[in-house]
Design a protein around this motif. Sequence first.
Motif, PDB file in Angstrom:
ATOM      1  N   ILE A 238       0.847  -1.201   0.000  1.00  0.00           N
ATOM      2  CA  ILE A 238       0.000   0.000   0.000  1.00  0.00           C
ATOM      3  C   ILE A 238       0.883   1.250   0.000  1.00  0.00           C
ATOM      4  N   VAL A 239       1.958   1.227   0.786  1.00  0.00           N
ATOM      5  CA  VAL A 239       2.872   2.374   0.837  1.00  0.00           C
ATOM      6  C   VAL A 239       3.519   2.601  -0.530  1.00  0.00           C
ATOM      7  N   GLN A 240       3.931   1.503  -1.151  1.00  0.00           N
ATOM      8  CA  GLN A 240       4.534   1.586  -2.491  1.00  0.00           C
ATOM      9  C   GLN A 240       3.568   2.273  -3.469  1.00  0.00           C
ATOM     10  N   LYS A 241       2.301   1.818  -3.464  1.00  0.00           N
ATOM     11  CA  LYS A 241       1.295   2.390  -4.372  1.00  0.00           C
ATOM     12  C   LYS A 241       0.987   3.850  -4.007  1.00  0.00           C
ATOM     13  N   THR A 242       0.950   4.134  -2.691  1.00  0.00           N
ATOM     14  CA  THR A 242       0.708   5.504  -2.215  1.00  0.00           C
ATOM     15  C   THR A 242       1.783   6.443  -2.743  1.00  0.00           C
TER      16      THR A 242
ATOM     17  N   GLY B 109      -9.278   2.736  -6.668  1.00  0.00           N
ATOM     18  CA  GLY B 109      -9.481   1.294  -6.489  1.00  0.00           C
ATOM     19  C   GLY B 109      -8.219   0.485  -6.246  1.00  0.00           C
ATOM     20  N   ALA B 110      -7.044   1.106  -6.418  1.00  0.00           N
ATOM     21  CA  ALA B 110      -5.786   0.358  -6.249  1.00  0.00           C
ATOM     22  C   ALA B 110      -5.621  -0.132  -4.806  1.00  0.00           C
ATOM     23  N   TYR B 111      -6.047   0.702  -3.845  1.00  0.00           N
ATOM     24  CA  TYR B 111      -5.940   0.356  -2.419  1.00  0.00           C
ATOM     25  C   TYR B 111      -6.716  -0.930  -2.129  1.00  0.00           C
ATOM     26  N   GLN B 112      -7.967  -0.954  -2.553  1.00  0.00           N
ATOM     27  CA  GLN B 112      -8.829  -2.106  -2.260  1.00  0.00           C
ATOM     28  C   GLN B 112      -8.304  -3.378  -2.921  1.00  0.00           C
ATOM     29  N   ARG B 113      -7.728  -3.248  -4.123  1.00  0.00           N
ATOM     30  CA  ARG B 113      -7.175  -4.427  -4.808  1.00  0.00           C
ATOM     31  C   ARG B 113      -6.031  -5.039  -3.999  1.00  0.00           C
ATOM     32  N   VAL B 114      -5.154  -4.190  -3.459  1.00  0.00           N
ATOM     33  CA  VAL B 114      -4.035  -4.698  -2.650  1.00  0.00           C
ATOM     34  C   VAL B 114      -4.575  -5.408  -1.414  1.00  0.00           C
ATOM     35  N   ILE B 115      -5.511  -4.755  -0.714  1.00  0.00           N
ATOM     36  CA  ILE B 115      -6.085  -5.348   0.510  1.00  0.00           C
ATOM     37  C   ILE B 115      -6.723  -6.701   0.189  1.00  0.00           C
ATOM     38  N   ASP B 116      -7.538  -6.748  -0.867  1.00  0.00           N
ATOM     39  CA  ASP B 116      -8.250  -7.990  -1.212  1.00  0.00           C
ATOM     40  C   ASP B 116      -7.275  -9.125  -1.519  1.00  0.00           C
TER      41      ASP B 116
ATOM     42  N   PHE C 208       1.492  12.033  12.141  1.00  0.00           N
ATOM     43  CA  PHE C 208       0.871  10.818  11.597  1.00  0.00           C
ATOM     44  C   PHE C 208       0.108  11.098  10.312  1.00  0.00           C
ATOM     45  N   SER C 209       0.168  10.127   9.400  1.00  0.00           N
ATOM     46  CA  SER C 209      -0.663  10.200   8.195  1.00  0.00           C
ATOM     47  C   SER C 209      -2.105   9.875   8.564  1.00  0.00           C
ATOM     48  N   ASP C 210      -3.006   9.990   7.594  1.00  0.00           N
ATOM     49  CA  ASP C 210      -4.349   9.432   7.767  1.00  0.00           C
ATOM     50  C   ASP C 210      -4.175   7.932   8.017  1.00  0.00           C
ATOM     51  N   PRO C 211      -5.132   7.278   8.717  1.00  0.00           N
ATOM     52  CA  PRO C 211      -4.955   5.838   8.957  1.00  0.00           C
ATOM     53  C   PRO C 211      -4.945   5.076   7.635  1.00  0.00           C
ATOM     54  N   VAL C 212      -3.999   4.155   7.515  1.00  0.00           N
ATOM     55  CA  VAL C 212      -3.861   3.378   6.277  1.00  0.00           C
ATOM     56  C   VAL C 212      -4.642   2.074   6.391  1.00  0.00           C
ATOM     57  N   PHE C 213      -4.702   1.517   7.619  1.00  0.00           N
ATOM     58  CA  PHE C 213      -5.379   0.234   7.808  1.00  0.00           C
ATOM     59  C   PHE C 213      -5.786   0.125   9.268  1.00  0.00           C
ATOM     60  N   GLU C 214      -7.014  -0.315   9.521  1.00  0.00           N
ATOM     61  CA  GLU C 214      -7.503  -0.478  10.906  1.00  0.00           C
ATOM     62  C   GLU C 214      -7.281  -1.923  11.345  1.00  0.00           C
ATOM     63  N   VAL C 215      -6.858  -2.098  12.584  1.00  0.00           N
ATOM     64  CA  VAL C 215      -6.560  -3.455  13.042  1.00  0.00           C
ATOM     65  C   VAL C 215      -6.937  -3.628  14.515  1.00  0.00           C
ATOM     66  N   LEU C 216      -7.341  -4.851  14.871  1.00  0.00           N
ATOM     67  CA  LEU C 216      -7.653  -5.172  16.272  1.00  0.00           C
ATOM     68  C   LEU C 216      -6.408  -5.703  16.968  1.00  0.00           C
TER      69      LEU C 216
ATOM     70  N   ALA D 232       1.504  15.720   3.899  1.00  0.00           N
ATOM     71  CA  ALA D 232       0.512  16.154   2.905  1.00  0.00           C
ATOM     72  C   ALA D 232       0.651  15.323   1.630  1.00  0.00           C
ATOM     73  N   LEU D 233       1.894  15.050   1.258  1.00  0.00           N
ATOM     74  CA  LEU D 233       2.181  14.254   0.063  1.00  0.00           C
ATOM     75  C   LEU D 233       1.631  12.833   0.231  1.00  0.00           C
ATOM     76  N   VAL D 234       1.927  12.220   1.372  1.00  0.00           N
ATOM     77  CA  VAL D 234       1.473  10.855   1.659  1.00  0.00           C
ATOM     78  C   VAL D 234      -0.057  10.782   1.659  1.00  0.00           C
ATOM     79  N   ASN D 235      -0.702  11.713   2.352  1.00  0.00           N
ATOM     80  CA  ASN D 235      -2.165  11.680   2.443  1.00  0.00           C
ATOM     81  C   ASN D 235      -2.822  11.856   1.081  1.00  0.00           C
ATOM     82  N   ALA D 236      -2.228  12.700   0.246  1.00  0.00           N
ATOM     83  CA  ALA D 236      -2.777  12.902  -1.109  1.00  0.00           C
ATOM     84  C   ALA D 236      -2.638  11.624  -1.929  1.00  0.00           C
ATOM     85  N   GLY D 237      -1.484  10.966  -1.827  1.00  0.00           N
ATOM     86  CA  GLY D 237      -1.266   9.714  -2.560  1.00  0.00           C
ATOM     87  C   GLY D 237      -2.205   8.623  -2.087  1.00  0.00           C
ATOM     88  N   LEU D 238      -2.396   8.539  -0.759  1.00  0.00           N
ATOM     89  CA  LEU D 238      -3.275   7.524  -0.173  1.00  0.00           C
ATOM     90  C   LEU D 238      -4.716   7.743  -0.637  1.00  0.00           C
TER      91      LEU D 238
END
Length: 260
Positions: free
Chosen positions: A42-46, A243-250, A102-110, A230-236
């Motif tokens: 995800i970071v790579q794609k961001t 849709g690239a984010y969801q494809r990586v997660i899936d 901190f960036s915006d949250p990239v992934f939520e986890v328990l 700001a750069l990271v959050n814009a990329g994310l």
Amino acid sequence: SAPLVVTLGTGATRNKISLLTADDYKPFTDRSLPGGGMYTEIVQKTMEAAAPEAGFAIHWVNDWSSHHEPLLSNALLDLGFPWFQPDCEADPATYRCQNLVFSDPVFEVLTLMFVSTSNPIAFTEDADLMGKTLCRPAGYSTFIFDHEGRNWLQDGKITLEMPQSIDDCFEGLVEGNYDAVVLNEFTGREKINALGLDGQVEVAGGLPIASDGLHIIAHKSHPEAVELMALVNAGLQEIKDNGAYQRVIDEHMTRIWASF
């Protein structure tokens, strides 16, 4: 989508943006995994979406406890991942709130407790853990034990051991040195599998210890911390929109759940 415009230094002086992570944090970051793990990909794609002019590179330093100090605090590297963010409104004095952006949250986890099947303690209320010895590897966050007024560590209600590795925590659990290991659900399950501890270790009954977002960080001492974020959050945002984010997660989640 509109091009991302974030000014970082001047083109002539700006070096490639260096990002910092480490192995043995499956399924998020580990070079043995496809793409270096779900979070790394995800970071790579961001960063590809953010397209900093001078480019970027991901570096691996396998000592999590060196990441904040000295590597990021001295701007030897620019950004680190993945890290939990404390509740900085409730606990402004914690190290991370004082020192990190901190960036915006990239992934939520328990975050769960893993216990020995021969001593299956549960967590339904604070009283269940009083006097217990919990294990969490060196360099991992400890604020989860004190946030929201718990003060388990602060008031000595629990004992926390922090050996060098996750393996040490699980070995100690099975040997009866610890009452529970505290880790995010994926890393914990992955490790139980890898160490062949199915049947000896299980997820504790009751509640999760915490639910948190995993972030990309910069140190506040970095002269361009705000611009980098700001750069990271814009990329994310861009990869979430396209849709690239969801494809990586899936892709990764399919593989992760199949392995448990």
